[in-house]
Design an enzyme around this catalytic site. Sequence first.
Site, mmCIF file in Angstrom:
data_model
loop_
_atom_site.group_PDB
_atom_site.id
_atom_site.type_symbol
_atom_site.label_atom_id
_atom_site.label_comp_id
_atom_site.label_asym_id
_atom_site.label_seq_id
_atom_site.Cartn_x
_atom_site.Cartn_y
_atom_site.Cartn_z
ATOM 1 C CE LYS A 197 28.482 -37.168 -9.854
ATOM 2 N NZ LYS A 197 29.892 -37.394 -10.162
ATOM 3 N NE ARG B 217 28.942 -36.420 -17.348
ATOM 4 C CZ ARG B 217 28.092 -37.161 -16.638
ATOM 5 N NH1 ARG B 217 27.882 -36.894 -15.353
ATOM 6 N NH2 ARG B 217 27.457 -38.173 -17.202
#
Length: 273
Positions: free
Chosen positions: A221, A255
Amino acid sequence: MLINCKGKLLDLSIPKVMGILNVTPNSFFDGGKYKNEAEIISQVEKMLSEGATFIDIGAYSSKPSAEFVTEQEEIERIVPVVELILKHFPEALLSIDTFRAEVAKASLESGAAIINDIAAGELDDKMFDVIAKYNVPYIMMHMRGNPQTMQSLTQYEDMVKEMLFYFSEKVKRARSLGINDIILDPGFGFAKTTDQNYEVLQKMELFNLLELPVLAGVSRKSMIYKTLNNTAEEALNGTTVLNTIALTKGAKILRVHDVKEAVECVTLFNKMN
């Protein structure tokens, strides 16, 4: 910490890894990478062989600039993938990344095991009823607004305190409907600035006060690559660092896009503990 997935009790006291499979043309890292059945099966086989406990399938990108996808189109993207994977890997535990109740319903009827909702029911008030009806584990994430507006909604007086209140209210409602298996996701990158993401990570052990498993989704991210001044493609090492920190803060599910490296994080973390 046990959750029931399709009749199997999974012990999350040993952290698990969830591999990401985006079947969208425009996800921030791997959009458009898996265009046909062979590529999908190859990637799922790779993630399962590397140690993924869950495969999380998304058919609607949640990045702020993503195009709108109709509910029917999302169903048409995701259900054939669920059916394809379960045809080849019938024991696979599939999580569905959707905030729409009808998509969740169609996916569960096709054999999916978990619903992963970025909006925790805020964007579809029928979602909780679907989860209760099918009695499946529910990942509820913290977000404000929707993917198009979330980055303008980052003003908090006491962010983590407000997040804990948000989750406690959601959990109360879920429990009233008989939803037992709940997983919390702090929502890194959703209605949070880069600095706020790191504040959440720093204080992540506070979510353990709710006595529910916590999922950490930091994989590649912008909180990583903007800080390191590189790109999502170059953010694997940073992802590994933050996954390790998340484990020390109590995360029970990682995740990730890169399963092998995350499984190694979990293995070394378990060895240390």
